[in-house]
Motif scaffolding. Structure first.
Motif, PDB file in Angstrom:
ATOM      1  N   ALA A 219       5.523  -8.939  -5.098  1.00 27.94           N
ATOM      2  CA  ALA A 219       5.490  -7.399  -5.246  1.00 27.94           C
ATOM      3  C   ALA A 219       5.123  -7.480  -6.752  1.00 27.94           C
ATOM      4  O   ALA A 219       4.516  -6.260  -6.959  1.00 27.94           O
ATOM      5  N   VAL A 220       5.410  -8.040  -7.644  1.00 28.52           N
ATOM      6  CA  VAL A 220       5.203  -8.031  -9.091  1.00 28.52           C
ATOM      7  C   VAL A 220       3.748  -7.942  -9.279  1.00 28.52           C
ATOM      8  O   VAL A 220       2.915  -7.170  -9.920  1.00 28.52           O
ATOM      9  N   ALA A 221       3.008  -8.841  -8.376  1.00 28.76           N
ATOM     10  CA  ALA A 221       1.530  -9.168  -8.458  1.00 28.76           C
ATOM     11  C   ALA A 221       0.886  -7.681  -8.042  1.00 28.76           C
ATOM     12  O   ALA A 221      -0.054  -7.299  -8.507  1.00 28.76           O
ATOM     13  N   LEU A 222       1.548  -7.227  -6.936  1.00 32.81           N
ATOM     14  CA  LEU A 222       0.834  -6.067  -6.323  1.00 32.81           C
ATOM     15  C   LEU A 222       1.094  -4.772  -7.272  1.00 32.81           C
ATOM     16  O   LEU A 222       0.114  -3.994  -7.473  1.00 32.81           O
ATOM     17  N   ILE A 223       2.120  -4.626  -7.800  1.00 41.25           N
ATOM     18  CA  ILE A 223       2.278  -3.538  -8.578  1.00 41.25           C
ATOM     19  C   ILE A 223       1.461  -3.770  -9.850  1.00 41.25           C
ATOM     20  O   ILE A 223       0.903  -2.801 -10.653  1.00 41.25           O
ATOM     21  N   ARG A 224       1.427  -4.994 -10.510  1.00 42.87           N
ATOM     22  CA  ARG A 224       0.681  -5.350 -11.919  1.00 42.87           C
ATOM     23  C   ARG A 224      -0.730  -4.626 -11.567  1.00 42.87           C
ATOM     24  O   ARG A 224      -1.697  -4.337 -12.262  1.00 42.87           O
ATOM     25  N   ALA A 225      -1.301  -5.005  -9.997  1.00 44.11           N
ATOM     26  CA  ALA A 225      -2.878  -4.820 -10.060  1.00 44.11           C
ATOM     27  C   ALA A 225      -2.946  -3.394  -9.257  1.00 44.11           C
ATOM     28  O   ALA A 225      -4.123  -2.887  -9.109  1.00 44.11           O
ATOM     29  N   SER A 226      -1.883  -2.756  -9.267  1.00 48.52           N
ATOM     30  CA  SER A 226      -1.987  -1.054  -8.805  1.00 48.52           C
ATOM     31  C   SER A 226      -2.296  -0.289  -9.830  1.00 48.52           C
ATOM     32  O   SER A 226      -1.943  -0.323 -11.313  1.00 48.52           O
ATOM     33  N   ARG A 227      -3.204   0.708  -9.518  1.00 51.06           N
ATOM     34  CA  ARG A 227      -3.483   1.821 -10.719  1.00 51.06           C
ATOM     35  C   ARG A 227      -2.726   3.166 -10.450  1.00 51.06           C
ATOM     36  O   ARG A 227      -2.534   3.874 -11.391  1.00 51.06           O
ATOM     37  N   ARG A 228      -2.430   3.617  -9.072  1.00 52.33           N
ATOM     38  CA  ARG A 228      -1.727   4.613  -8.830  1.00 52.33           C
ATOM     39  C   ARG A 228      -0.626   4.419  -7.810  1.00 52.33           C
ATOM     40  O   ARG A 228      -0.506   4.816  -6.620  1.00 52.33           O
ATOM     41  N   PRO A 229       0.401   3.558  -8.461  1.00 48.27           N
ATOM     42  CA  PRO A 229       1.554   3.129  -7.435  1.00 48.27           C
ATOM     43  C   PRO A 229       2.572   4.321  -7.453  1.00 48.27           C
ATOM     44  O   PRO A 229       2.465   5.342  -8.104  1.00 48.27           O
ATOM     45  N   LEU A 230       3.315   4.316  -6.582  1.00 49.35           N
ATOM     46  CA  LEU A 230       4.214   5.696  -5.960  1.00 49.35           C
ATOM     47  C   LEU A 230       5.307   5.042  -5.410  1.00 49.35           C
ATOM     48  O   LEU A 230       5.336   4.258  -4.579  1.00 49.35           O
TER      49      LEU A 230
END
Ligand SMILES: Cc1ncc(C[n+]2csc(CCOP(=O)(O)OP(=O)(O)O)c2C)c(N)n1
Ligand SMILES: [Mg+2]
Length: 622
Positions: A219-230
């Motif tokens: 999950a942390v990797a996905l968040i770090r890779a995101s630009r517009r998380p919600l």
């Protein structure tokens, strides 16, 4: 100890405690009941004999009692509950709808419907359903699909395992909902030597489980890779008392938050990361960012169609979901990365793992700007000065202004839940209580009573439509009886206005949604201007039940009445008529309601065409 099964159950319930974060509470705050032959001499006798064990509350309708229990449990963040005892037959089945409200909303209630004689000696007894092909069926089998746990106490000693299983489910944050112990009337009254161990004090610890480290790392990797998380905050944020953890997480990471109905209040309305309501009844702020989000983090949400705008809200081609949920069933939805765990504990862990990361400043500022733009829209709708009758949005504005930050607004069905979701300025995590899992008309007053029983220190504002009021308002009498003060605002628009506008949008012209006399064989449609509303006098009706009934003819009069209600120790019902056609618009969202595929009506055919086009945007997330 030699006790009847009913006496043993009451003693057992009085000895159940829960503990979370080192704070211990009694679990059961009392027992609602309406007596009949199926419980009067069993549970009725047990409550009569030992009134100090469980406070007995007398209900007006069995459905209303369960609504009150649901309101109570939600207000207590699932750490407290009420039991409900009924007779057999109609008293029992009147609770089925309430059971569904509890189960759909994942809120604990203990239902104790009476049941037919286990011995079958006097069969068929009054109100017994006889099934020629199944001797062990009774009407209580209706409870099975709407209960998270069901058992029937055929024998006195069987009470012990059944009661323990009931508690296991009631306090389990993932499993909880309605728990039904059907209780044959002869077994209730039969005696058995119950061991002390069964009747001792029992403390159920409510854990805060964490997802496994591998899932968190992903999950942390996905968040770090995101630009517009919600983030989409659901009821689980509130029940887990995670709103402070959420606020800190948002301030640290800059991830903005949209709220579901049950999650509204997760952030205060004026927090710069707060986009407000999301989905069908969402704000343009939340729905715009949802459309572009590349990563959606659902926390404590069951992803209902209202939240996802029937799977049209998230339009980014590559959008992924991370679901933090104590229930693996909900965590697995939308093919999301499932983080099965407690909302607060998981947010705190994620914050630690992301302490060097944040969204870029532009995205953070965009959210803050949208928050401010949305609040300007709320202000516009609160102060429309529409005439001659006011708009519903102005009523909500007046109630919001009159209420203190920690007061609670309660609602459930009609046009108001959507408008409240969009417009209510929530200032406290427990300040907003809209039952929208089952959206059950008639929940409002009864649920409000349960809220007030759970939090007597707060003022409770019940917003109820004329339709919901007519369906179930009799728990007003219970509020009067208990000297529990509610401030009820009854919004009168002569019928089912929400369904009227839905009907108009689907080509059927509000058919069957107005409270009018039949004329020339018809109740009429919306395009036909008629002024023959039914002669309902809600002020007189409320007064006749022992409440203070007041009519407000304008927003100014409503404000005065709300002030007067604050000083009034009794329950007040303020009746205000609004313009049925002056609704709050939708904001860049859509709801899938199936339209007739063939029809003689050109307006229905046009609606079907629009429907087929809109459905193209539905995504499957598998
Ligand atoms: C028990 C129940 N029956 C039917 C519905 C479907 N329904 C949703 S809103 C509504 C009309 C509610 O009327 P009212 O309380 O006057 O609110 P309004 O729509 O006028 O705002 C109906 C029939 C429901 N949600 N619950
Ligand atoms: Mg109405």
């Amino acid at each position: 100890m030699r006790l009847t099964a009913a006496q043993a159950l009451v003693r057992f319930l009085a000895q159940q405690y829960v503990e979370r974060d080192g704070v211990e509470h009694r679990f059961f705050g009392g027992c609602f009941g309406i007596f009949g032959h199926g419980n009067v001499a069993g549970i009725g006798e047990a409550l009569y004999e030992s009134p100090e064990l469980l406070t007995y509350y007398q209900g007006r309708s069995e459905q209303g009692m369960v609504h009150a229990a649901v309101g109570y449990a939600r207000m207590r963040n699932r750490l407290g509950a009420l039991a409900c005892t009924t007779s057999i037959g109609p008293g029992a089945t009147n609770m089925v709808t309430g059971a569904a409200v509890a189960t759909v909303n994942r809120l604990p209630v203990l239902l104790l419907p009476g049941d037919v004689f286990a011995s079958r000696r006097p069969d068929p007894v009054l109100q017994q359903l006889e099934d020629p092909s199944a001797g062990d069926d009774s009407v209580n089998d209706c409870f099975r699909p709407v209960s998270r746990y069901f058992d029937r106490i055929w024998r006195t000693e069987q009470l012990m395992p059944a009661a323990l299983q009931a508690m296991r489910v009631l306090v389990n944050q993932a499993e909880t909902g309605a728990v039904t112990l059907a209780f044959p009337q002869d077994v209730q009254a039969e005696a058995y030597d119950y061991p002390d161990d069964f009747l001792r004090k029992r403390v159920w610890r409510i854990p805060r489980p964490l997802p496994d480290e591998a899932g968190l790392a992903e999950a942390v990797a996905l968040i770090r890779a995101s630009r517009r998380p919600l983030i989409v905050a659901g009821g689980g944020v509130i029940y887990s008392e995670a709103s402070d953890a959420l606020r800190r997480f948002c301030e640290q990471t800059g991830i903005p938050v949209g709220e579901t109905q049950a999650g509204k209040g997760s952030l205060p309305f004026d927090h710069p990361s707060a986009l407000g309501a999301i989905g069908v009844t969402g704000t343009f702020a939340a729905n715009r960012l949802a459309a572009e989000a590349d990563l959606v983090i659902g926390i404590g949400t069951r992803w209902s169609d209202f939240t996802t705008a029937s799977k049209t809200a998230f339009r980014n081609e590559g959008v992924r979901f991370v679901n933090v949920n104590v229930a693996d069933f909900d965590a697995a939805k939308h093919a999301g990365l499932a983080l099965v765990g407690d909302a607060r504990a998981t947010l705190e862990r994620l914050a630690a793992l992301l302490d060097d990361w944040s969204v870029d400043d532009g995205y953070r500022e965009e959210a803050a700007r949208l928050n401010a733009e949305w609040d300007a829209e709320v202000e516009r709708l609160y102060t429309l000065a529409h005439g001659p009758l006011p708009a519903q949005s102005e009523v909500l504005g007046a109630v919001n202004d009159a209420s203190a930050p920690t007061d609670v607004v309660v609602c459930a069905a009609g046009a108001m839940p959507g408008d409240l979701h969009k417009l209510w300025r929530t200032r406290d995590p427990k300040g907003y209580h809209v039952e929208y899992g089952y959206s059950c008309m008639g929940y409002e007053i009864a649920g409000g009573l349960g809220v007030k029983l759970a939090a007597p220190e707060r003022d409770v504002y019940v917003l109820v439509g004329d339709g919901s009021y007519l369906m179930l308002s009799s728990e007003l009498v219970t509020a009067v009886q208990e000297r529990v003060k509610l401030t009820v605002v009854l919004v009168d628009n002569h019928g089912y206005s929400s369904i009227g506008s839905l009907s108009r949008s689907l080509g059927t012209d509000g058919f069957g949604t107005q409270y009018r006399y039949r004329r020339d064989g018809s109740l009429g449609v919306d395009s036909e201007q008629r002024d023959d509303h039914l002669p309902l006098d809600f002020v007189a009706n409320a007064s006749s039940l022992g409440a203070v009934g007041v009519r407000a003819r304008s927003i100014a009069e409503l404000r005065e009445a709300l002030e007067a209600a604050k000083a009034e120790p009794r329950t007040t019902v303020i009746v205000v008529e609004v313009d049925r056609y002056e609704g709050v618009p939708g904001y860049e969202s859509w709801w899938d309601v199936a339209v007739a595929e063939v029809s003689d009506s050109p307006s229905v055919r046009a609606a079907r065409e629009a429907y087929e086009a809109a459905r193209q945007d539905e995504r499957s997330f598998v």
